[in-house]
Enzyme design. Structure first.
Site, PDB file in Angstrom:
ATOM      1  N   GLY A 181       0.836  -1.198   0.000  1.00  7.09           N
ATOM      2  CA  GLY A 181       0.000   0.000   0.000  1.00  7.09           C
ATOM      3  C   GLY A 181       0.872   1.249   0.000  1.00  7.09           C
ATOM      4  O   GLY A 181       2.102   1.170   0.149  1.00  7.09           O
ATOM      5  N   GLU A 211      10.408   2.043   1.193  1.00  6.89           N
ATOM      6  CA  GLU A 211      10.133   2.344  -0.222  1.00  6.89           C
ATOM      7  C   GLU A 211      10.279   3.847  -0.461  1.00  6.89           C
ATOM      8  O   GLU A 211      10.570   4.286  -1.566  1.00  6.89           O
ATOM      9  CB  GLU A 211       8.713   1.866  -0.563  1.00  6.89           C
ATOM     10  CG  GLU A 211       8.444   1.749  -2.034  1.00  6.89           C
ATOM     11  CD  GLU A 211       7.051   1.214  -2.353  1.00  6.89           C
ATOM     12  OE1 GLU A 211       6.316   0.820  -1.416  1.00  6.89           O
ATOM     13  OE2 GLU A 211       6.702   1.190  -3.546  1.00  6.89           O
TER      14      GLU A 211
HETATM   15  C1  6MZ Z   1       3.278  -0.505  -2.365  1.00 10.44           C
HETATM   16  C2  6MZ Z   1       1.903  -1.479  -3.920  1.00 10.44           C
HETATM   17  C3  6MZ Z   1       2.792  -1.125  -4.961  1.00 10.44           C
HETATM   18  O1  6MZ Z   1      -3.550  -5.956  -4.009  1.00 10.44           O
HETATM   19  O2  6MZ Z   1      -5.327  -5.043  -5.492  1.00 10.44           O
HETATM   20  N1  6MZ Z   1       0.874  -2.117  -4.480  1.00 10.44           N
HETATM   21  N2  6MZ Z   1       2.162  -1.173  -2.643  1.00 10.44           N
HETATM   22  N3  6MZ Z   1       4.163  -0.112  -3.299  1.00 10.44           N
HETATM   23  C4  6MZ Z   1       3.947  -0.389  -4.617  1.00 10.44           C
HETATM   24  N4  6MZ Z   1       4.859   0.105  -5.510  1.00 10.44           N
HETATM   25  C5  6MZ Z   1       4.514   0.661  -6.767  1.00 10.44           C
HETATM   26  N5  6MZ Z   1       2.293  -1.609  -6.108  1.00 10.44           N
HETATM   27  C6  6MZ Z   1       1.113  -2.215  -5.797  1.00 10.44           C
HETATM   28  O3  6MZ Z   1      -2.905  -4.933  -6.199  1.00 10.44           O
HETATM   29  C7  6MZ Z   1      -2.808  -3.523  -6.125  1.00 10.44           C
HETATM   30  C8  6MZ Z   1      -2.344  -3.105  -4.761  1.00 10.44           C
HETATM   31  O4  6MZ Z   1      -1.000  -3.547  -4.535  1.00 10.44           O
HETATM   32  C9  6MZ Z   1      -0.300  -2.610  -3.726  1.00 10.44           C
HETATM   33  C10 6MZ Z   1      -1.273  -1.480  -3.413  1.00 10.44           C
HETATM   34  O5  6MZ Z   1      -1.907  -1.742  -2.180  1.00 10.44           O
HETATM   35  C11 6MZ Z   1      -2.271  -1.598  -4.557  1.00 10.44           C
HETATM   36  O6  6MZ Z   1      -3.531  -1.047  -4.250  1.00 10.44           O
HETATM   37  P1  6MZ Z   1      -4.023  -5.788  -5.418  1.00 10.44           P
HETATM   38  O7  6MZ Z   1      -4.056  -7.076  -6.184  1.00 10.44           O
END
Ligand code: 6MZ
Length: 353
Positions: A181, A211
């Site tokens: 997230g 991050e």
């Molecule tokens: C942190 C990330 C992310 O869970 O709905 N997500 N969280 N850093 C990143 N770097 C770019 N990229 C994706 O996939 C989407 C979710 O994954 C996490 C975020 O919570 C995003 O809403 P899902 O399958």
């Protein structure tokens, strides 16, 4: 920088055929443009265009803008049927890219309007994994249940309890927990009890750490758990404002890092490929696994990420084989149930001299 202009999905044949392990892939960030087209057709009333769901060649966004993109995709994926299609397509695409072992992660969502519950969400992803297995795809897939940090400690604890149920009942398909997230939102410290509980019940932990630069104090606390793997870890080392004591904790516990080059460049947490922290950790000989993060949103795939690492840091084909092979040591599936050594282990005769 000529790499920067590399065509999307243009990795050459060596990288395409290289048997690979993908350990950091968010389901809804991995949706390809073909699948997005199908979703848009299912929901024309949303008026979503494809340009709103992906960050194309040569484009960059702030991390905040990246998180807006996920919100758009979530609007498109809000029924069991959508999740099933998305998960099957994503698994097939990784398999077509010679990924032999995949850990998918996703945040279970509830959608009152469509009757979707968090439990059904996880069940549907598991069903997609099983259907792909029945199709005979040459890929072993596992699932990490994700906690979105912005939802706070109560939801985090509920998510752990749900993941725990599936740890018992999913035939080893649910193997762990992810913390992800928007890193600028929420407080990792408050999530410690949930994460500790997950660890105690045998869920493996992959945590997004450092991050962004402001996360150092939190990362220090979370490293004490310690997690089983680290997502990104961009700002851990002293050269970018982290500290030696953070690095020492990672080294002491030998915690592998999941590194996602294109994602970090397009999300602008790293200024350019040559400055990616892959270099720092790789030079230390620390386990570093190349991953995609969100192959759909960032318009990449794992072959391309390996090729980028090779051309940026001057790695030979042999070094790339080794890097890909070493990723096997970092997987969460219990060793007893993986036929991986057969399917992933590179044969010496395959390594170009
Ligand atoms: C942190 C990330 C992310 O869970 O709905 N997500 N969280 N850093 C990143 N770097 C770019 N990229 C994706 O996939 C989407 C979710 O994954 C996490 C975020 O919570 C995003 O809403 P899902 O399958």
């Amino acid at each position: 920088n000529s790499l920067y202009f590399m065509m999307d999905n243009e990795a050459d044949v060596f990288y395409r055929q290289l048997p690979k392990v993908e350990l950091h892939a968010h389901l809804n960030g991995s949706v390809s443009s073909q699948t997005i087209e199908k979703l848009i057709k299912r929901k024309p009333h949303l008026n979503i265009e494809h340009s709103m769901t992906a960050i194309g060649k040569g484009q960059r966004r702030t991390l905040d803008e990246c998180f807006q993109v996920f919100k758009v995709i979530h609007q498109l994926v809000d029924t069991e049927e959508d999740i099933l299609m998305v998960a099957r397509d994503v698994i097939r695409e990784f398999a077509a890219d010679s990924v032999k072992y995949l850990e998918l992660r996703s945040t279970p969502r509830e959608e009152k309007s469509t009757g979707l519950t968090k439990k059904k969400y996880i069940e549907t992803v598991i069903r997609a994994i099983q259907l792909c297995k029945n199709e005979g795809l040459d890929i072993d897939v596992r699932f990490l249940v994700a906690i979105d940090r912005r939802n706070g400690e109560k939801v985090a604890m509920e998510t752990v309890e749900l993941a725990e149920e599936f740890l018992m009942s999913s035939d080893d398909l649910v193997v762990g927990l992810d913390l992800s997230g928007d890193p600028t939102v929420g407080d990792g410290k408050s999530l410690l009890p949930a994460l500790q509980r997950a660890k105690n019940c045998g869920l493996k932990l992959s945590l997004h750490l450092a991050e962004v630069p402001s996360q150092l104090e939190e990362s220090d606390l979370l490293l004490n758990l310690p997690p089983d793997r680290i997502g990104h870890g961009t700002f851990l080392h002293p050269e970018v404002g982290g500290s030696q004591s953070l690095v020492d904790k990672v080294l002491k516990n030998n915690i592998p890092l999941e590194l996602c080059l294109t994602s970090n460049i397009k999300g602008q947490t790293v200024p350019c490929y040559t400055e990616h922290h892959f270099k720092y950790w790789y030079q230390l000989g620390h386990p570093s696994v190349i991953c995609t993060d969100d192959k759909g949103v960032f318009c990449t795939d794992l072959s391309q990420e390996y090729q980028l690492a090779a051309s940026t840091f001057g790695l030979s084909h042999e070094a790339i084989w080794k890097l890909s092979h070493q990723a096997i040591d970092c997987i969460f599936a219990p060793e007893t149930c993986i036929p991986l050594t057969h399917s992933v282990k590179p044969k010496a005769s395959h390594i170009p001299q």
